[in-house]
Design an enzyme around this catalytic site. Structure first.
Site, mmCIF file in Angstrom:
data_model
loop_
_atom_site.group_PDB
_atom_site.id
_atom_site.type_symbol
_atom_site.label_atom_id
_atom_site.label_comp_id
_atom_site.label_asym_id
_atom_site.label_seq_id
_atom_site.Cartn_x
_atom_site.Cartn_y
_atom_site.Cartn_z
ATOM 1 N N ASN A 115 135.238 -6.628 10.019
ATOM 2 C CA ASN A 115 135.609 -5.561 8.768
ATOM 3 C C ASN A 115 135.235 -4.505 9.805
ATOM 4 O O ASN A 115 135.400 -3.096 9.074
ATOM 5 C CB ASN A 115 134.082 -5.894 7.748
ATOM 6 C CG ASN A 115 134.324 -7.262 6.870
ATOM 7 O OD1 ASN A 115 135.725 -7.044 6.823
ATOM 8 N ND2 ASN A 115 133.519 -7.665 6.067
ATOM 9 N N ASN B 208 133.658 -16.338 2.146
ATOM 10 C CA ASN B 208 134.263 -14.667 1.360
ATOM 11 C C ASN B 208 134.820 -16.109 0.061
ATOM 12 O O ASN B 208 135.155 -17.162 -0.007
ATOM 13 C CB ASN B 208 135.408 -13.960 1.960
ATOM 14 C CG ASN B 208 136.674 -14.402 2.268
ATOM 15 O OD1 ASN B 208 136.809 -16.125 2.315
ATOM 16 N ND2 ASN B 208 137.119 -14.307 3.772
ATOM 17 N N CYS C 100 126.066 -8.237 1.482
ATOM 18 C CA CYS C 100 127.792 -8.979 2.374
ATOM 19 C C CYS C 100 129.024 -7.335 2.221
ATOM 20 O O CYS C 100 128.308 -6.755 3.001
ATOM 21 C CB CYS C 100 127.869 -9.767 1.111
ATOM 22 S SG CYS C 100 128.148 -9.339 -0.698
ATOM 23 N N SER C 101 129.995 -7.876 2.000
ATOM 24 C CA SER C 101 130.819 -6.588 2.273
ATOM 25 C C SER C 101 130.889 -5.693 0.643
ATOM 26 O O SER C 101 130.557 -4.048 1.685
ATOM 27 C CB SER C 101 131.925 -7.010 2.094
ATOM 28 O OG SER C 101 132.612 -8.105 2.991
ATOM 29 N N GLY D 105 128.347 -6.162 -1.248
ATOM 30 C CA GLY D 105 126.963 -6.367 -2.645
ATOM 31 C C GLY D 105 127.466 -7.231 -3.876
ATOM 32 O O GLY D 105 126.752 -6.626 -3.978
ATOM 33 N N ASP E 111 128.811 -10.199 -4.831
ATOM 34 C CA ASP E 111 129.125 -11.828 -5.095
ATOM 35 C C ASP E 111 128.474 -12.179 -3.985
ATOM 36 O O ASP E 111 127.041 -12.989 -4.288
ATOM 37 C CB ASP E 111 130.645 -11.908 -3.801
ATOM 38 C CG ASP E 111 131.317 -11.091 -5.030
ATOM 39 O OD1 ASP E 111 131.835 -11.634 -6.205
ATOM 40 O OD2 ASP E 111 132.636 -10.677 -4.469
ATOM 41 N N ARG E 112 128.239 -12.790 -3.274
ATOM 42 C CA ARG E 112 127.538 -13.193 -2.207
ATOM 43 C C ARG E 112 125.524 -12.739 -2.298
ATOM 44 O O ARG E 112 124.953 -13.026 -2.479
ATOM 45 C CB ARG E 112 128.053 -13.731 -0.418
ATOM 46 C CG ARG E 112 129.241 -14.694 -0.554
ATOM 47 C CD ARG E 112 130.015 -13.962 0.893
ATOM 48 N NE ARG E 112 130.640 -13.078 1.152
ATOM 49 C CZ ARG E 112 131.098 -13.249 1.674
ATOM 50 N NH1 ARG E 112 130.987 -13.776 3.319
ATOM 51 N NH2 ARG E 112 131.470 -11.811 2.222
ATOM 52 N N ARG F 251 136.887 -12.517 -11.412
ATOM 53 C CA ARG F 251 136.137 -13.904 -10.279
ATOM 54 C C ARG F 251 136.529 -15.319 -11.210
ATOM 55 O O ARG F 251 136.922 -16.091 -10.793
ATOM 56 C CB ARG F 251 134.732 -13.845 -10.231
ATOM 57 C CG ARG F 251 134.065 -13.405 -9.290
ATOM 58 C CD ARG F 251 135.199 -12.981 -8.359
ATOM 59 N NE ARG F 251 134.556 -11.964 -6.917
ATOM 60 C CZ ARG F 251 135.086 -10.698 -6.792
ATOM 61 N NH1 ARG F 251 136.465 -10.511 -7.290
ATOM 62 N NH2 ARG F 251 135.014 -9.592 -5.746
#
Length: 554
Positions: free
Chosen positions: A393, A415, A478-479, A481, A483-484, A524
């Site tokens: 990233n 991911n 995460c990327s 912010g 999801d994970r 999702r």
């Protein structure tokens, strides 16, 4: 804040770096083996638990396996679905009605003698077709397919001694595909030809169609129009009131609660929830509940309009922090311990790129660390991604924190694309294996579904250990912010705070950490849209992890 019982439970969760720190139940415990005819008898004898106790014991309603399951994992005990017989003496006239050709709306739907009642507003039948339904055991049944605004129903044609009801809510349909050749010339009479439905609850349903009169095209087009309105009628969204008023949920709500506002809209009060934690109530002036900076969502359109930020950081500097964080998602408070001052904050990745720094961002994290009066400037960075992904990233303008006086740990949670592929493999293993297939458990294992569940649980356990045992403040991201990050913060809060283990608290937890902080439920879950590129079982994994916690930490 924590009772003795809670402390005893938490001591069981002390951290280990290994992914074995929270062992899942073994596959033999979770899955046993694929259901057999004995399992069919067991499911039938337990029909009263499925709210169908008024049906005969050997009645089989092919409905969602989740009706008997506490989680996505538990569904493994119920699939593949078994089919029994429905004894009855209904006449063909009671079960079916003749309608003119090409008529797509049928009155008098309630004359149908089905073992269920239609919901208010569901009487408007959109499609009726005679088709052949193929069960999990590849046994064909001839009958009538009925499609309403809410669901799809299939009933075998009388006087067939076996009557099967397939009941699938339209929103449960994840994929619709044509099976077999496009024209009669390239298919044989014995080849499969029809519509295959992949459902979001792991069911797969196949309806064979007539090769004449374009029956399959009519069914395919109508199902797509009902299941994926955002894909089919994108232009209509420009007139949202007219577009959404065509949905069954809208009509149903208008008829059931014409003059009431759903209490769900009032359930989560942001200020009340942060005050419950102790913010601005216990004399700690280091945090403030801000209702102005993101008013009308101008500062960050995926954050709630009320956020909690450090009191001592100048508001004028927050915009510099926002420009250095993906999608302006600055670190804000998620959870606070009034007894230890330890906090869980959440954010998106910093935009460090290959060689960028932002002193405002560094100072902001330092200020977050200082709110922990016991541990001073020690802030722990909890990056949910695999390190190799975070490094990749950086080449695309993203990155991760490599700041002084901050710990950093990568959690190796994959991911959304990897998780989607895992779920697809789980679907295939459920769909394709016959009852005597000895490779079924291997296929299930190769889906890596339980491996990913273990990774999420282990990371959440590590987060809890840092906050509860070490009294450290932790920033999770995460990327982007949503999801994970939401998985980890909500699972940690579920373990740390007994309030979230109540029914009301659990609903507030989902509203707070998932809905208000921008989890993309529509994309999702794929509700109303057939595009799969952003589908991922992120929230389903959270529910599965919650089930595992309930089973293992009692």
């Amino acid at each position: 804040m924590f009772g003795d019982a809670d402390r005893d439970k938490m001591n069981k969760l002390k951290r280990s770096n290994s992914h074995e720190s929270i062992p899942l139940q073994s596959l033999t415990t979770l899955v046993r083996s694929k259901p057999t005819s004995n399992d069919a008898d067991r499911l039938s004898s337990n029909a009263k638990d499925n709210n169908v106790s008024k049906l005969p014991l050997n009645d089989d309603i092919v409905s969602s396996p989740y009706e008997n399951a506490s989680s996505a994992t538990n569904v493994l005990n119920l699939l593949p679905l078994v089919y029994g017989g429905l004894r009855g003496s209904k006449s063909e006239q009671e079960l079916t009605m003749s309608i003119p050709e090409q008529q797509q709306t049928v009155a008098f739907t309630k004359d149908l003698s089905l073992p269920m009642n239609f919901l208010s507003g569901e009487e408007d039948v959109k499609l009726r077709e005679y088709v052949t339904y193929h069960s999990q055991e590849k046994v064909p049944y001839r009958g009538e397919l009925i499609v309403t605004k809410y669901r799809l129903l299939f009933v075998t044609k009388s006087p067939d001694p076996i009557q099967i009801l397939v009941n699938v809510p339209i929103g449960m349909i994840g994929q619709i595909e044509k099976i077999g050749g496009q024209t009669r010339s390239n298919i044989s009479d014995s080849a499969a030809y029809g519509i295959g439905l992949t459902c979001k609850d792991l069911r797969y349903i196949f309806f064979a169609n007539s090769k004449e009169q374009h029956q399959r095209r009519n069914l395919f087009d109508n199902l797509n129009r009902l299941a994926f309105p955002f894909s089919i009628s994108k232009g209509d969204i420009k007139k949202p009131l007219a577009f959404y008023s065509s949905f069954f949920a809208w009509n149903y709500k208008q008829k059931m609660c014409p003059n009431e506002i759903d209490e769900g809209w009032k359930l989560f009060n942001k200020i009340k929830e942060y005050t419950r934690m102790g913010i601005q109530r216990t004399g700690d002036s280091h945090w403030k509940i801000d209702t102005e900076i993101n008013k009308y969502y101008q500062f960050c359109d995926t954050y709630p309009d009320t956020i909690v930020i450090p009191s001592n950081f100048e508001a004028s500097r927050l915009q510099y922090v926002a420009t250095f964080r993906s999608r302006n998602r600055i670190p804000v408070l998620s959870w606070y311990s009034s007894s230890t001052f330890a906090t869980i904050t959440r954010a998106s990745q910093p935009l460090t790129g290959l060689n960028r720094k932002c002193q405002h961002d560094i100072d902001y994290l330092h200020e977050i660390a200082n709110t922990n009066l016991r541990k001073g400037s020690e802030l722990f960075i909890f990056d949910a991604r695999p390190k190799v992904n975070a490094i990749a990233n950086k080449a695309q303008g993203g990155g991760y924190e490599d700041y002084p006086e901050c710990g950093l740990e990568f959690q190796n949670i994959q991911n959304i694309h990897v998780m989607r592929e895992s779920l697809n493999k789980l679907h295939i293993s459920m769909r394709s294996a016959p009852q005597d297939d000895k490779t079924w458990l291997n296929d299930l294992e190769n889906s890596n579904w339980l491996f990913h569940i273990r990774a999420i649980l282990t990371s959440a356990n590590r987060l809890v250990s840092l906050v509860f045992n070490d009294e450290r403040s932790v920033l999770v991201h995460c990327s982007d912010g949503w999801d994970r990050t939401a998985q980890l913060t909500s699972l940690a809060m579920l373990m740390l705070d007994g309030y979230y283990r109540t029914l009301k608290g659990f609903m507030i937890l989902i509203e707070k950490e998932w809905v208000s902080f921008g989890h993309k439920f529509l994309c999702r879950i794929g509700h109303g849209d057939k595009i799969e590129s952003e589908r991922s079982p992120v929230f389903i994994q959270f529910l599965d992890c919650t089930y595992q916690l309930l089973q293992q930490v009692k």
